[in-house]
Scaffold this motif. Structure first.
Motif, short mmCIF file in Angstrom:
data_model
loop_
_atom_site.label_atom_id
_atom_site.label_comp_id
_atom_site.label_asym_id
_atom_site.label_seq_id
_atom_site.Cartn_x
_atom_site.Cartn_y
_atom_site.Cartn_z
N ARG A 32 70.36 115.31 40.75
CA ARG A 32 69.23 116.03 40.17
C ARG A 32 67.92 115.45 40.66
N LEU A 33 67.85 114.13 40.74
CA LEU A 33 66.64 113.47 41.21
C LEU A 33 66.36 113.84 42.67
N GLY A 35 67.41 116.47 44.25
CA GLY A 35 67.03 117.88 44.29
C GLY A 35 65.57 118.09 43.92
N ALA A 36 65.11 117.37 42.90
CA ALA A 36 63.71 117.47 42.48
C ALA A 36 62.77 116.96 43.57
N VAL A 37 63.16 115.87 44.22
CA VAL A 37 62.33 115.32 45.29
C VAL A 37 62.25 116.29 46.46
N ASN A 38 63.37 116.89 46.82
CA ASN A 38 63.37 117.86 47.92
C ASN A 38 62.54 119.09 47.57
N THR A 39 62.64 119.55 46.33
CA THR A 39 61.84 120.69 45.89
C THR A 39 60.36 120.36 45.95
N MET A 40 60.02 119.15 45.51
CA MET A 40 58.62 118.73 45.54
C MET A 40 58.11 118.68 46.98
N ARG A 43 57.34 122.17 48.08
CA ARG A 43 56.12 122.66 47.43
C ARG A 43 54.87 122.06 48.05
#
Length: 97
Positions: A32-33, A35-40, A43
């Motif tokens: 999850r971490l 995934g959040a870093v990749n999404t950030m 963005r």
């Protein structure tokens, strides 16, 4: 001798970094971490592209403002702007009634 010693330190640091990355990858919730870093990251890339587009808009706006200043200087100045804004507000009121 100094090069081999320095190389050993660099190799140790590299190994420690690899181990740390592996531990993070196996930790619970790490997916999850990541995934959040990749999404950030995605963005931020999108935001950078949009900001580049704003620079072009600012240049265009500057040229339009210069043209407007020239027209106002020839056409009578601020009175032309007041008249056009008055017409707009009158049009809006009549269309909504």
């Amino acid at each position: 001798m100094a090069q081999s010693r320095q190389r050993n330190i660099v190799e140790r640091l590299a190994d420690a970094g690899e181990e740390a990355i592996q531990r993070i990858g196996t930790a619970p919730g790490a997916d999850r971490l990541l995934g959040a870093v990749n999404t950030m990251r995605d963005r931020v890339d999108d935001l950078q592209k949009r900001m580049r587009g704003l620079e072009a808009l600012e240049k265009r706006l500057g040229s339009v403002e210069r043209r407007l200043d020239k027209l106002e200087g020839k056409g009578g100045g601020a009175s032309t702007r007041k008249t056009s804004s008055t017409k707009r507000s009158t049009t809006r009121k009549s269309s909504s009634s």
